[in-house]
Design a protein around this motif. Structure first.
Motif, PDB file in Angstrom:
ATOM      1  N   VAL A  39     -56.941   7.657 -13.995  1.00  0.00           N
ATOM      2  CA  VAL A  39     -57.722   6.783 -13.127  1.00  0.00           C
ATOM      3  C   VAL A  39     -57.092   6.693 -11.737  1.00  0.00           C
ATOM      4  CG1 VAL A  39     -58.583   4.433 -12.782  1.00  0.00           C
ATOM      5  CG2 VAL A  39     -58.514   5.422 -15.099  1.00  0.00           C
ATOM      6  N   ALA A  40     -55.808   6.327 -11.705  1.00  0.00           N
ATOM      7  CA  ALA A  40     -55.137   6.118 -10.420  1.00  0.00           C
ATOM      8  C   ALA A  40     -53.641   6.257 -10.619  1.00  0.00           C
ATOM      9  CB  ALA A  40     -55.460   4.735  -9.860  1.00  0.00           C
ATOM     10  N   GLY A  41     -52.955   6.587  -9.542  1.00  0.00           N
ATOM     11  CA  GLY A  41     -51.506   6.707  -9.631  1.00  0.00           C
ATOM     12  C   GLY A  41     -50.850   6.410  -8.301  1.00  0.00           C
ATOM     13  N   ILE A  42     -49.578   6.024  -8.381  1.00  0.00           N
ATOM     14  CA  ILE A  42     -48.788   5.788  -7.187  1.00  0.00           C
ATOM     15  C   ILE A  42     -47.467   6.515  -7.383  1.00  0.00           C
ATOM     16  CG2 ILE A  42     -47.942   3.544  -8.039  1.00  0.00           C
ATOM     17  CD1 ILE A  42     -48.030   2.629  -5.045  1.00  0.00           C
ATOM     18  N   SER A  43     -47.138   7.352  -6.422  1.00  0.00           N
ATOM     19  CA  SER A  43     -45.944   8.178  -6.549  1.00  0.00           C
ATOM     20  C   SER A  43     -44.696   7.372  -6.230  1.00  0.00           C
ATOM     21  CB  SER A  43     -46.046   9.381  -5.616  1.00  0.00           C
ATOM     22  OG  SER A  43     -45.911   8.954  -4.261  1.00  0.00           O
ATOM     23  N   SER A  73     -64.392   9.226  -9.488  1.00  0.00           N
ATOM     24  CA  SER A  73     -65.366   8.208  -9.896  1.00  0.00           C
ATOM     25  C   SER A  73     -64.970   6.789  -9.492  1.00  0.00           C
ATOM     26  CB  SER A  73     -65.598   8.280 -11.402  1.00  0.00           C
ATOM     27  OG  SER A  73     -64.412   7.982 -12.095  1.00  0.00           O
ATOM     28  N   VAL A  74     -63.711   6.570  -9.111  1.00  0.00           N
ATOM     29  CA  VAL A  74     -63.283   5.218  -8.738  1.00  0.00           C
ATOM     30  C   VAL A  74     -62.900   5.105  -7.275  1.00  0.00           C
ATOM     31  CG1 VAL A  74     -62.456   4.878 -11.100  1.00  0.00           C
ATOM     32  CG2 VAL A  74     -60.814   5.425  -9.291  1.00  0.00           C
ATOM     33  N   LYS A  75     -62.921   6.204  -6.563  1.00  0.00           N
ATOM     34  CA  LYS A  75     -62.558   6.152  -5.138  1.00  0.00           C
ATOM     35  C   LYS A  75     -63.482   5.199  -4.387  1.00  0.00           C
ATOM     36  CE  LYS A  75     -60.446  10.725  -4.711  1.00  0.00           C
ATOM     37  NZ  LYS A  75     -60.599  12.103  -4.189  1.00  0.00           N
ATOM     38  N   GLY A  76     -62.865   4.379  -3.535  1.00  0.00           N
ATOM     39  CA  GLY A  76     -63.621   3.392  -2.779  1.00  0.00           C
ATOM     40  C   GLY A  76     -63.858   2.101  -3.533  1.00  0.00           C
ATOM     41  N   TRP A  97     -50.101  -2.836  -9.744  1.00  0.00           N
ATOM     42  CA  TRP A  97     -51.400  -3.483  -9.838  1.00  0.00           C
ATOM     43  C   TRP A  97     -52.519  -2.441  -9.732  1.00  0.00           C
ATOM     44  CZ3 TRP A  97     -50.922  -8.630 -10.737  1.00  0.00           C
ATOM     45  CH2 TRP A  97     -49.730  -9.239 -10.342  1.00  0.00           C
ATOM     46  N   LEU A  98     -53.594  -2.689 -10.459  1.00  0.00           N
ATOM     47  CA  LEU A  98     -54.813  -1.909 -10.288  1.00  0.00           C
ATOM     48  C   LEU A  98     -55.934  -2.898  -9.986  1.00  0.00           C
ATOM     49  CD1 LEU A  98     -56.118   0.929 -10.413  1.00  0.00           C
ATOM     50  CD2 LEU A  98     -56.777   0.386 -12.768  1.00  0.00           C
ATOM     51  N   GLN A  99     -56.368  -2.906  -8.746  1.00  0.00           N
ATOM     52  CA  GLN A  99     -57.477  -3.758  -8.337  1.00  0.00           C
ATOM     53  C   GLN A  99     -58.771  -2.980  -8.526  1.00  0.00           C
ATOM     54  OE1 GLN A  99     -57.511  -7.058  -7.156  1.00  0.00           O
ATOM     55  NE2 GLN A  99     -59.742  -6.819  -7.345  1.00  0.00           N
ATOM     56  N   MET A 100     -59.669  -3.542  -9.305  1.00  0.00           N
ATOM     57  CA  MET A 100     -60.918  -2.862  -9.623  1.00  0.00           C
ATOM     58  C   MET A 100     -62.081  -3.699  -9.112  1.00  0.00           C
ATOM     59  SD  MET A 100     -60.066  -1.500 -13.472  1.00  0.00           S
ATOM     60  CE  MET A 100     -60.164  -3.134 -14.198  1.00  0.00           C
ATOM     61  N   ASN A 101     -62.794  -3.159  -8.142  1.00  0.00           N
ATOM     62  CA  ASN A 101     -63.959  -3.818  -7.580  1.00  0.00           C
ATOM     63  C   ASN A 101     -65.213  -3.007  -7.872  1.00  0.00           C
ATOM     64  OD1 ASN A 101     -62.220  -5.757  -6.357  1.00  0.00           O
ATOM     65  ND2 ASN A 101     -61.949  -4.438  -4.571  1.00  0.00           N
ATOM     66  N   GLY A 102     -66.351  -3.643  -7.766  1.00  0.00           N
ATOM     67  CA  GLY A 102     -67.605  -2.933  -7.999  1.00  0.00           C
ATOM     68  C   GLY A 102     -67.665  -2.288  -9.365  1.00  0.00           C
ATOM     69  N   LEU A 103     -67.222  -3.007 -10.375  1.00  0.00           N
ATOM     70  CA  LEU A 103     -67.135  -2.428 -11.712  1.00  0.00           C
ATOM     71  C   LEU A 103     -68.503  -2.042 -12.258  1.00  0.00           C
ATOM     72  CD1 LEU A 103     -64.313  -4.681 -13.094  1.00  0.00           C
ATOM     73  CD2 LEU A 103     -64.281  -2.189 -13.096  1.00  0.00           C
ATOM     74  N   LYS A 104     -68.510  -0.961 -12.994  1.00  0.00           N
ATOM     75  CA  LYS A 104     -69.720  -0.411 -13.596  1.00  0.00           C
ATOM     76  C   LYS A 104     -69.549  -0.362 -15.106  1.00  0.00           C
ATOM     77  CE  LYS A 104     -70.330   2.647  -9.588  1.00  0.00           C
ATOM     78  NZ  LYS A 104     -70.474   4.063  -9.155  1.00  0.00           N
ATOM     79  N   PRO A 105     -70.635  -0.362 -15.860  1.00  0.00           N
ATOM     80  CA  PRO A 105     -70.506  -0.257 -17.321  1.00  0.00           C
ATOM     81  C   PRO A 105     -69.702   0.966 -17.758  1.00  0.00           C
ATOM     82  CG  PRO A 105     -72.722  -0.946 -16.760  1.00  0.00           C
ATOM     83  CD  PRO A 105     -72.025  -0.621 -15.449  1.00  0.00           C
ATOM     84  N   GLU A 106     -69.799   2.042 -17.015  1.00  0.00           N
ATOM     85  CA  GLU A 106     -69.046   3.258 -17.374  1.00  0.00           C
ATOM     86  C   GLU A 106     -67.544   3.118 -17.152  1.00  0.00           C
ATOM     87  OE1 GLU A 106     -71.726   3.073 -15.362  1.00  0.00           O
ATOM     88  OE2 GLU A 106     -71.557   4.471 -13.675  1.00  0.00           O
ATOM     89  N   ASP A 107     -67.108   2.026 -16.550  1.00  0.00           N
ATOM     90  CA  ASP A 107     -65.672   1.755 -16.425  1.00  0.00           C
ATOM     91  C   ASP A 107     -65.101   1.113 -17.686  1.00  0.00           C
ATOM     92  OD1 ASP A 107     -66.326   0.778 -13.045  1.00  0.00           O
ATOM     93  OD2 ASP A 107     -65.404   2.665 -13.707  1.00  0.00           O
ATOM     94  N   THR A 108     -65.972   0.778 -18.625  1.00  0.00           N
ATOM     95  CA  THR A 108     -65.523   0.157 -19.867  1.00  0.00           C
ATOM     96  C   THR A 108     -64.589   1.094 -20.623  1.00  0.00           C
ATOM     97  OG1 THR A 108     -67.489  -1.222 -20.072  1.00  0.00           O
ATOM     98  CG2 THR A 108     -66.279  -0.721 -22.098  1.00  0.00           C
TER      99      THR A 108
END
Length: 124
Positions: free
Chosen positions: A48-52, A62-65, A79-90
């Motif tokens: 989904v996301a990573g920080i080096s 699919s999660v950019k932006g 931290w993972l901040q998730m905005n504009g969540l969609k059912p497919e993020d389940t």
């Protein structure tokens, strides 16, 4: 070694937000590449996301932006901040880390340390 504990999951309506945390203990997270993966029922675990180690961030398309990742080194938390969540993020969301890795690798077997996961459910 490092131990990882996720929290912050829950049930949210589509369009809502959640903030997941990954609390690390043991060694400082500044020595690790730290990532978030997720796994939905019947599907493979996906990046989904990573920080080096250097602080560069990476996201799956699919999660950019919508999602952002950050870390608080003194408090050893990612931290993972998730905005504009969609059912497919389940999915169940997992924090994972690899010691000494300079760049983010998008495949789960790369990572040695995993949290127990936190469930995120997005209703339509």
């Amino acid at each position: 070694q490092v131990q990882l504990v996720e929290s912050g999951g829950g049930l949210v309506q589509a369009g809502g937000s959640l903030r997941l945390s990954c609390a690390a203990s043991g060694r400082t997270i500044s020595l690790y590449a730290t990532t978030w993966f997720r796994q939905a029922p019947g599907k493979e675990r996906e990046f989904v996301a990573g920080i080096s180690r250097g602080g560069s961030t990476y996201f799956t398309d699919s999660v950019k932006g919508r999602f952002s990742i950050s870390r608080d080194i003194p408090n050893n938390t990612v931290w993972l901040q998730m905005n504009g969540l969609k059912p497919e993020d389940t999915a169940v969301y997992y924090c994972a880390a690899k010691y000494g890795l300079s760049a983010i690798v998008f495949t789960s077997p790369t990572y040695d340390y995993w949290g127990q996961g936190t469930q995120v459910t997005v209703s339509s």
